[in-house]
Write an enzyme that holds these catalytic residues in place. Structure first.
Site, PDB file in Angstrom:
ATOM      1  N   THR A 175       0.832  -1.213   0.000  1.00  0.00           N
ATOM      2  CA  THR A 175       0.000   0.000   0.000  1.00  0.00           C
ATOM      3  C   THR A 175       0.859   1.253   0.000  1.00  0.00           C
ATOM      4  O   THR A 175       0.482   2.282  -0.559  1.00  0.00           O
ATOM      5  CB  THR A 175      -0.909  -0.015   1.252  1.00  0.00           C
ATOM      6  OG1 THR A 175      -1.805  -1.100   1.115  1.00  0.00           O
ATOM      7  CG2 THR A 175      -1.691   1.259   1.416  1.00  0.00           C
ATOM      8  N   THR A 188       1.492  -4.206   4.377  1.00  0.00           N
ATOM      9  CA  THR A 188       1.266  -4.532   5.792  1.00  0.00           C
ATOM     10  C   THR A 188       0.736  -5.961   5.990  1.00  0.00           C
ATOM     11  O   THR A 188       0.883  -6.531   7.069  1.00  0.00           O
ATOM     12  CB  THR A 188       0.237  -3.573   6.426  1.00  0.00           C
ATOM     13  OG1 THR A 188      -0.996  -3.695   5.717  1.00  0.00           O
ATOM     14  CG2 THR A 188       0.711  -2.133   6.396  1.00  0.00           C
ATOM     15  N   ASP A 189       0.112  -6.526   4.948  1.00  0.00           N
ATOM     16  CA  ASP A 189      -0.603  -7.796   5.146  1.00  0.00           C
ATOM     17  C   ASP A 189       0.305  -8.935   5.588  1.00  0.00           C
ATOM     18  O   ASP A 189      -0.087  -9.751   6.425  1.00  0.00           O
ATOM     19  CB  ASP A 189      -1.347  -8.192   3.867  1.00  0.00           C
ATOM     20  CG  ASP A 189      -2.599  -7.348   3.638  1.00  0.00           C
ATOM     21  OD1 ASP A 189      -3.055  -6.693   4.593  1.00  0.00           O
ATOM     22  OD2 ASP A 189      -3.120  -7.355   2.509  1.00  0.00           O
TER      23      ASP A 189
HETATM   24  N1  ASP Z   1      -2.707  -5.447   0.662  1.00  0.00           N
HETATM   25  C1  ASP Z   1      -1.694  -4.470   1.023  1.00  0.00           C
HETATM   26  C2  ASP Z   1      -0.360  -5.186   1.062  1.00  0.00           C
HETATM   27  O1  ASP Z   1      -0.145  -5.918   1.992  1.00  0.00           O
HETATM   28  C3  ASP Z   1      -2.032  -3.871   2.329  1.00  0.00           C
HETATM   29  C4  ASP Z   1      -1.054  -2.877   2.858  1.00  0.00           C
HETATM   30  O2  ASP Z   1       0.068  -2.749   2.450  1.00  0.00           O
HETATM   31  O3  ASP Z   1      -1.464  -2.167   3.817  1.00  0.00           O
HETATM   32  O4  ASP Z   1       0.442  -5.035   0.177  1.00  0.00           O
END
Ligand code: ASP
Length: 321
Positions: free
Chosen positions: A21, A100-101
Site C-alpha cells: 500500500t 502490511t498484510d
Molecule cells: N494489501 C496491502 C499489502 O499488503 C495492504 C497494505 O500494504 O497495507 O500489500
C-alpha cells in the site's frame, strides 16, 4: 576538521522496494481503501525524504507486489539482496518497503535466515501514496532513522513511530495507521523526531543455516499448511490435504489451536494420523497474545509463542534442513 558530510564519512542506507500500500495508487486522494497496491517505484517513494546528515540513500526495486500475494521467490531474492548490501562496509543498514498484510511473515523469515548484525528495517503504510495525508513518507523516514541509529541491529518493523521486533510483530488492525502490536514482548522502541528511544534490547538471533535458500537457483519449498481448530471442527481438511492434490505432498502441518494449544478431538485424531504418516505436525495458538505452555503428555509438539503463520515459516525452514 572533516565535515560530517565529507565522502569518507558518508554512510549508505539501501532502501529495497517490494510494493504494498505504501506504493499504492487510488483514483482519488479521499480514497484510503479502493487503491491498487504496488504501483509507485521505490525511488519515487524516497522523493521528498531528506536523508540524515552524512547518509546517502540508495533505492533498489526487488519486487512490486501486493504483499497478500507475497511469494517464496521474493523472500529468497530479498534475503540475497540484504546479504549483498549488508556486506558492504559503508552500508549502515537496509530498509525494506513492504505491504502490511504479510510484513510480519517477511520480517520473521528474514530474522530466521539472516539474524543480521546490522539493522534490517521493514516499513509500510496503511494509506496509499496518493492519500490526502499518506503515512508512508513518515514511516520511511523513521525506518531510515532506525537504520542509522548507532548500535541498531537485527530485523525490525517500523510503523506509526513504533519499532517492533521481527519475531514479535503482528498486524492487529485492519484500518488504523498504528496497525501493529508486539504482544507480550512489547515494542523494541519508539521513533521520536528521528531519534530512537529504545525500551528493550535490539533483536538478536541465531540464523538457521541459510545456504540453500540464499544460493540455490530454485528452492523446493516444502508444502506446509495451516489448519484451524474451532467449534464443530472435523478431520476432513487434514484428510483432504493428505491426498495432496496438485500442490505436492504435504510435509508439514501447523495446527492453529484454541487457547493453550488445545484441539478439537476430531481434528486432533486426524492430525495424529497425519503425523503417523510422516507429516511434521506442530501446534501454534490462534490467540493473539501469550504462548503455549507445554504439559506432560502433550502428543504433539508446540511452537511456543509463534503465531501460526510464523510457526509455518519455522517449520518450512526446519524441513529444508
Ligand atoms: N494489501 C496491502 C499489502 O499488503 C495492504 C497494505 O500494504 O497495507 O500489500
Amino acid at each position: 576538521m572533516v565535515n560530517s558530510s565529507s565522502p569518507e564519512l558518508r554512510r549508505r542506507v539501501v532502501v529495497l522496494g517490494t510494493g504494498g500500500t505504501i506504493a499504492g495508487r487510488a483514483a482519488s486522494s479521499d480514497d484510503n481503501i479502493g487503491y491498487t497496491a504496488a504501483q509507485v517505484g521505490v525511488a519515487d517513494l524516497l522523493g521528498g525524504i531528506e536523508a540524515p546528515d552524512g547518509v546517502t540513500l540508495e533505492a533498489e526495486q526487488v519486487a512490486q507486489v501486493d504483499s497478500k500475494d507475497m511469494s517464496f521467490d521474493v523472500w529468497q531474492q530479498l534475503a540475497r539482496r540484504c546479504v549483498h548490501w549488508l556486506a558492504q562496509a559503508d552500508v549502515a543498514g537496509v530498509v525494506i518497503t513492504h505491504g502490511t498484510d504479510t510484513i510480519e511473515e517477511t520480517a520473521f523469515f528474514l530474522h530466521s535466515v539472516l539474524a543480521p548484525s546490522k539493522p534490517v528495517v521493514l516499513t509500510c503504510a496503511m494509506r496509499p501514496a496518493t492519500a490526502l495525508s499518506p503515512d508512508g513518507p513518515q514511516n520511511v523516514r523513521d525506518a531510515i532513522g532506525v537504520a542509522t541509529t548507532q548500535g541498531a541491529q537485527g530485523v525490525t518493523v517500523v510503523c506509526a513511530g513504533v519499532v517492533h521486533g521481527g519475531v514479535d510483530i503482528q498486524k492487529v488492525h485492519t484500518y488504523r495507521l498504528d496497525a501493529f502490536a508486539s504482544g507480550d514482548a512489547g515494542p523494541v522502541g519508539y521513533v521520536e523526531e528521528g531519534e530512537v528511544r529504545l525500551v528493550r534490547p535490539w533483536p538478536q538471533g541465531q540464523a538457521v543455516p541459510a545456504a540453500k535458500i540464499l544460493e540455490a537457483a530454485a528452492v523446493q519449498w516444502p508444502r506446509v499448511e495451516i489448519v484451524m481448530s474451532h467449534a464443530g471442527a472435523s478431520g476432513a481438511v487434514i484428510d483432504a490435504l493428505l491426498l495432496h492434490g496438485g500442490a505436492g505432498p504435504l510435509r508439514g502441518l501447523v495446527l492453529a489451536t484454541t487457547g493453550n494449544g488445545t484441539l478439537h478431538h476430531a481434528l486432533e485424531a486426524a492430525a495424529l494420523k497425519a503425523r503417523d504418516a510422516g507429516v511434521s505436525v506442530i501446534r501454534a495458538t490462534r490467540c493473539s497474545s501469550g504462548r503455549i505452555l507445554p504439559k506432560a503428555g502433550d502428543p504433539l509438539r508446540d511452537a511456543g509463542a509463534l503465531t501460526p503463520v510464523k510457526a509455518r515459516i519455522a517449520l518450512m525452514l526446519e524441513l529444508l534442513g
